[in-house]
Motif scaffolding. Sequence first.
Motif, short mmCIF file in Angstrom:
data_model
loop_
_atom_site.label_atom_id
_atom_site.label_comp_id
_atom_site.label_asym_id
_atom_site.label_seq_id
_atom_site.Cartn_x
_atom_site.Cartn_y
_atom_site.Cartn_z
N ILE A 31 0.85 -1.20 0.00
CA ILE A 31 0.00 0.00 0.00
C ILE A 31 0.88 1.23 0.00
N TYR A 32 0.65 2.12 -0.96
CA TYR A 32 1.51 3.29 -1.08
C TYR A 32 1.39 4.23 0.12
N ALA A 33 0.19 4.63 0.45
CA ALA A 33 0.01 5.62 1.51
C ALA A 33 -1.05 5.16 2.51
N LEU A 34 -0.71 5.27 3.76
CA LEU A 34 -1.65 5.02 4.85
C LEU A 34 -1.76 6.29 5.67
N GLY A 35 -2.97 6.59 6.07
CA GLY A 35 -3.14 7.86 6.77
C GLY A 35 -4.07 7.79 7.96
N TRP A 36 -3.97 8.80 8.78
CA TRP A 36 -4.89 9.03 9.88
C TRP A 36 -5.83 10.16 9.49
N PRO A 45 -14.75 12.93 7.58
CA PRO A 45 -13.38 12.74 8.08
C PRO A 45 -12.38 13.52 7.23
N GLU A 46 -11.40 14.12 7.88
CA GLU A 46 -10.37 14.85 7.16
C GLU A 46 -9.01 14.23 7.46
N LEU A 47 -8.18 14.23 6.46
CA LEU A 47 -6.85 13.67 6.60
C LEU A 47 -5.98 14.59 7.45
N VAL A 48 -5.26 14.01 8.42
CA VAL A 48 -4.34 14.81 9.22
C VAL A 48 -2.88 14.45 8.96
N ALA A 49 -2.62 13.21 8.57
CA ALA A 49 -1.25 12.81 8.29
C ALA A 49 -1.25 11.51 7.50
N PHE A 50 -0.23 11.32 6.68
CA PHE A 50 -0.10 10.05 6.00
C PHE A 50 1.37 9.65 5.90
N ASN A 95 -6.76 4.68 7.41
CA ASN A 95 -7.28 4.17 6.14
C ASN A 95 -6.20 4.27 5.09
N VAL A 96 -6.42 3.60 3.99
CA VAL A 96 -5.59 3.76 2.81
C VAL A 96 -5.92 5.11 2.19
N VAL A 97 -4.90 5.81 1.74
CA VAL A 97 -5.10 7.12 1.13
C VAL A 97 -4.85 7.03 -0.37
N VAL A 100 -7.69 11.61 -5.60
CA VAL A 100 -8.70 11.77 -6.64
C VAL A 100 -8.72 13.24 -7.04
N GLU A 101 -8.35 13.50 -8.28
CA GLU A 101 -8.24 14.90 -8.74
C GLU A 101 -7.40 15.71 -7.77
N HIS A 102 -6.28 15.13 -7.39
CA HIS A 102 -5.28 15.77 -6.54
C HIS A 102 -5.72 15.93 -5.09
N GLU A 103 -6.87 15.43 -4.73
CA GLU A 103 -7.33 15.53 -3.36
C GLU A 103 -7.22 14.16 -2.67
N PRO A 104 -6.71 14.12 -1.42
CA PRO A 104 -6.60 12.84 -0.72
C PRO A 104 -7.97 12.32 -0.31
N ARG A 105 -8.16 11.05 -0.52
CA ARG A 105 -9.45 10.43 -0.18
C ARG A 105 -9.18 9.08 0.47
N PRO A 106 -10.06 8.66 1.38
CA PRO A 106 -9.94 7.32 1.94
C PRO A 106 -10.40 6.29 0.92
N ARG A 107 -9.74 5.16 0.89
CA ARG A 107 -10.10 4.15 -0.11
C ARG A 107 -10.94 3.03 0.45
N ASN A 108 -10.63 2.57 1.63
CA ASN A 108 -11.32 1.40 2.17
C ASN A 108 -12.47 1.81 3.08
#
Length: 120
Positions: A31-36, A45-50, A95-97, A100-108
């Motif tokens: 998995i490339y990116a994992l985030g909180w 939910p908003e991404l705070v770190a990956f 979650n996996v990050v 999408v169109e340059h915006e981080p999104r949760p995948r799972n």
Amino acid sequence: QVQFVESGGGLVQPGESLRLSCVASGSISSIYALGWFRQTPGKEPELVAFATANARKYVNNVEGRLFISRDNAEKTLTLQLNNLQPEDTAVYYCNVVVWVEHEPRPRNSWGRGTRVTVSS
């Protein structure tokens, strides 16, 4: 699809610290990116770190207080929260990050999360 179980939240006073942990149900090595992410009432939910294999990135001016780490062998993602403030109060999820169109999104799908409450 890998699922995540978060833990480590609690009720703390301003200035205190917490260490959140997230355990994956399967391998995370590929998995490339994992985030909180964190969610407050009425908001998405908003991404705070990956974390990727080689880098850690922080968003929303949390760098310096939050530290993310990743252990592929242990299938874990952790988030160290220091000098907590009332505005950090939220439910935290990992979650996996994906972008999408340059915006981080949760995948799972989301786990249950772990609640952090900062209050005096």
